[in-house]
Design an enzyme around this catalytic site. Structure first.
Site, PDB file in Angstrom:
ATOM      1  N   SER A  27      43.727  35.316  34.240  1.00 12.24           N
ATOM      2  CA  SER A  27      45.100  35.795  34.411  1.00 12.24           C
ATOM      3  C   SER A  27      45.922  34.771  35.201  1.00 12.24           C
ATOM      4  O   SER A  27      46.060  33.629  34.759  1.00 12.24           O
ATOM      5  CB  SER A  27      45.073  37.178  35.078  1.00 12.24           C
ATOM      6  OG  SER A  27      46.331  37.805  35.015  1.00 12.24           O
ATOM      7  N   ASP A  85      46.607  42.006  24.487  1.00 11.68           N
ATOM      8  CA  ASP A  85      47.144  41.634  25.801  1.00 11.68           C
ATOM      9  C   ASP A  85      48.647  41.874  25.819  1.00 11.68           C
ATOM     10  O   ASP A  85      49.362  41.541  24.863  1.00 11.68           O
ATOM     11  CB  ASP A  85      46.848  40.161  26.088  1.00 11.68           C
ATOM     12  CG  ASP A  85      46.989  39.794  27.556  1.00 11.68           C
ATOM     13  OD1 ASP A  85      47.832  40.397  28.247  1.00 11.68           O
ATOM     14  OD2 ASP A  85      46.253  38.902  28.010  1.00 11.68           O
ATOM     15  N   HIS A 101      44.116  42.832  28.338  1.00 15.15           N
ATOM     16  CA  HIS A 101      44.121  41.821  29.392  1.00 15.15           C
ATOM     17  C   HIS A 101      42.938  41.999  30.342  1.00 15.15           C
ATOM     18  O   HIS A 101      42.700  43.091  30.859  1.00 15.15           O
ATOM     19  CB  HIS A 101      45.435  41.933  30.172  1.00 15.15           C
ATOM     20  CG  HIS A 101      45.697  40.812  31.127  1.00 15.15           C
ATOM     21  ND1 HIS A 101      46.233  39.609  30.726  1.00 15.15           N
ATOM     22  CD2 HIS A 101      45.490  40.704  32.456  1.00 15.15           C
ATOM     23  CE1 HIS A 101      46.360  38.810  31.771  1.00 15.15           C
ATOM     24  NE2 HIS A 101      45.904  39.443  32.830  1.00 15.15           N
TER      25      HIS A 101
END
Length: 345
Positions: free
Chosen positions: A181, A282, A312
């Protein structure tokens, strides 16, 4: 409660509260069954499930630390002498954790469970950085820490500093950067900075951003249309970046939008080969793909690893990995893809 005389000025549900005196509380307040994933795992010098870990202070002045994961090596026959021992030198994967630059740490269970697995599966040494967190330390603090960790690896390669595990087992010609991330954003920034630096005898062999937090000021279609997940909501994107980016910046800042007009042209950067890991569902897949297309247009060596049906940071969710066969299978695909990329370079 010790907060009774303080005024809450910002809250990211479950994860973080900021008070008017500048103090920050990162105590998990979401579902209690999830709390274990946010808690620290102590280091262990002994091998557990094939991996040993230890924390190392790399800079006395700043207090910067890293966690090292060392995979257990099978003993070899004596006649397989020095040639084999050279072959057994292990790639280094320098890891930058996620959390929107604001939460979690290198020793959080969510990273321990997956990076001990990656270390074991890829037979590589993982070095995970304890990054400074926003809002106490706004960007570029976390990037400075990531780059400092890379320079520390170079100093160990030069024998200017001693780290026994690395000196015994590491192949400093094969250093990879990876990050989850927001840690994926750090991968790009550190790789770009390293491209204009002489790192010898260390060689940067690749970058592996996993679901990087690449966004822009204008909402993408996927932000508006994709389902939100426990590890990424629009509220988290907006609030974490509001706390992390330099004061007065927008999401078009080069750290969050390296493919945008405010960032250095990608053509001008000297970057190693990249494996961009993305998840089909995502929330920010559209802007991650914008980054991919911009990298290709700039003639950069970049390939995609796509996990279908996943959201995600799905692989960090130990509950889903354990309970859902599809999540478990896609996590194995992700690990195998990263292992293949490391072996290829």
């Amino acid at each position: 409660m010790f907060h009774e005389n303080k005024k809450l000025v910002q809250e990211v549900s479950g994860w973080l509260r900021v008070y008017d005196d500048g103090s920050v509380d990162r105590t998990w307040t979401g579902p209690p069954e999830v709390k274990f994933m946010t808690e620290p795992v102590p280091p262990h010098d002994e091998f557990i499930d094939g991996v040993a870990t230890k924390d190392v202070l790399v800079d006395q002045t700043s207090g910067l630390r890293v966690r090292i994961y060392l995979p257990e090596q099978q003993p070899k026959h004596e006649e397989e002498d020095n040639k084999v021992s050279e072959q057994l030198k292990l790639a280094i994967i320098l890891h930058f954790h996620g959390g929107g630059f604001c939460i979690t740490q290198a020793d959080s269970y969510m990273y321990y469970h997956i990076y001990s697995k990656l270390s074991r599966s890829a037979n590589a040494i993982v070095v995970s950085v304890y990054q400074r967190l926003a809002p106490e330390h706004r960007l570029p603090a976390a990037i400075e820490d990531g780059y400092s960790a890379l320079l520390w690896l170079r100093s160990v390669a030069l024998a200017e500093q001693k780290e026994p595990w690395l000196l015994s087992y590491a192949d400093f010609n094969r250093v990879f950067l990876t990050g989850d991330s927001s840690g994926g954003n750090i991968v790009h920034q550190v790789a770009a900075q390293a491209g204009s630096t002489d790192l010898s005898p260390l060689k940067l062999a690749g970058g592996i951003p996993i679901h990087p937090g690449f966004v822009r000021s204008e909402r993408s279609n996927s932000e508006l249309e994709q389902p939100q997940s426990p590890f990424l909501t629009l509220d988290m994107v907006d609030k974490f970046l509001g706390l992390a980016l330099p004061v007065g910046s927008t999401k078009d800042h080069p750290i969050t939008c390296p493919m945008g007009s405010c960032a250095p042209p990608l053509e001008s950067l000297k970057l190693p080969p990249f494996l961009l890991c993305i998840a089909e569902k995502d929330l920010i897949i559209d802007t991650e793909m914008e980054y991919y297309e911009a990298m290709k247009k700039a003639n950069k060596d970049v390939e995609i690893l796509m996990n279908k049906g996943m959201m995600h940071s799905f692989y960090l969710n130990k509950i889903a990995v354990d309970m859902d066969p599809e999540t478990a299978a896609e996590t194995e695909r992700l690990i195998a893809g990263i292992k293949g990329f490391v072996e290829k370079h």
